[in-house]
Design a protein around this motif. Structure first.
Motif, PDB file in Angstrom:
ATOM      1  N   ASP A  48      67.843-106.131 -16.019  1.00 45.52           N
ATOM      2  CA  ASP A  48      68.188-107.164 -14.871  1.00 45.52           C
ATOM      3  C   ASP A  48      69.775-106.804 -14.451  1.00 45.52           C
ATOM      4  N   VAL A  49      70.571-107.037 -15.431  1.00 46.90           N
ATOM      5  CA  VAL A  49      71.921-107.097 -15.358  1.00 46.90           C
ATOM      6  C   VAL A  49      72.396-105.614 -14.806  1.00 46.90           C
ATOM      7  N   SER A  86      74.258-110.489   6.235  1.00 48.86           N
ATOM      8  CA  SER A  86      72.961-110.704   5.491  1.00 48.86           C
ATOM      9  C   SER A  86      72.670-109.901   4.516  1.00 48.86           C
ATOM     10  N   GLY A  87      73.357-108.933   4.426  1.00 50.88           N
ATOM     11  CA  GLY A  87      73.667-107.815   3.359  1.00 50.88           C
ATOM     12  C   GLY A  87      74.449-108.078   2.335  1.00 50.88           C
ATOM     13  N   LEU A  88      75.474-108.865   2.682  1.00 48.04           N
ATOM     14  CA  LEU A  88      76.358-109.554   1.611  1.00 48.04           C
ATOM     15  C   LEU A  88      75.763-110.669   1.071  1.00 48.04           C
ATOM     16  N   SER A  89      75.082-111.461   1.601  1.00 49.26           N
ATOM     17  CA  SER A  89      74.342-112.585   0.836  1.00 49.26           C
ATOM     18  C   SER A  89      73.494-112.137   0.191  1.00 49.26           C
ATOM     19  N   HIS A  94      71.751-111.576  -5.613  1.00 42.05           N
ATOM     20  CA  HIS A  94      71.285-110.677  -6.577  1.00 42.05           C
ATOM     21  C   HIS A  94      72.223-110.630  -7.738  1.00 42.05           C
ATOM     22  N   LEU A  95      73.493-110.840  -7.697  1.00 34.46           N
ATOM     23  CA  LEU A  95      74.341-110.801  -8.550  1.00 34.46           C
ATOM     24  C   LEU A  95      74.354-112.186  -9.417  1.00 34.46           C
ATOM     25  N   VAL A  96      74.235-113.200  -8.570  1.00 32.05           N
ATOM     26  CA  VAL A  96      73.979-114.809  -8.901  1.00 32.05           C
ATOM     27  C   VAL A  96      72.892-114.592 -10.031  1.00 32.05           C
TER      28      VAL A  96
END
Length: 131
Positions: A48-49, A86-89, A94-96
């Motif tokens: 996942d990472v 939206s793409g940034l969010s 996903h990174l969180v």
């Protein structure tokens, strides 16, 4: 014996010059212990990472946050990557989820910082890529 076990027996015979059933059984036990130590859940988490980093936008965000060494506001990150809000969010979410970025609300602003995991991964990558 299964195909993998037959192949393992041939390998052990090459290595030991002679191979008994006990040698094969002992080695299979050692390999099962190794498999258990790795753990399927751990492999899934690590994948996942790595999956989170396998996207240009997300990887750029992680690199920027690691390089900054401090929290950055979403508006600052927007200036780093050329994606919609939206793409940034979505990328930050996903990174969180992958444990690479932490976010917090600060009044009306949302700020993010790289986690120790992200710093470690970027540091390792920097040490392995030679230009």
């Amino acid at each position: 014996m299964g195909q993998a076990t037959d192949r393992l027996q041939r390998y052990l015979e090459d290595e030991l010059d002679a191979c008994r059933e006990e040698d094969v059984e002992r080695r299979l036990g050692e390999l099962e212990t190794l498999e258990a130590a790795i753990g399927a859940e751990r492999v899934e988490t690590e994948l996942d990472v790595l999956s989170a980093l396998a996207n240009e936008t997300r990887y750029t965000l992680v690199r920027a946050l690691v390089a900054a060494g401090e929290e950055l506001c979403v508006c600052e990150l927007q200036a780093v990557v050329d994606v919609t809000e939206s793409g940034l969010s979505h990328a930050l979410s996903h990174l969180v989820d992958a444990g690479l970025v932490d976010g917090r609300k600060d009044g009306r602003w949302k700020k993010y910082r790289a986690t120790n995991r992200a710093v470690a991964l970027v540091t390792v990558l920097e040490g392995t890529v030679h230009e």
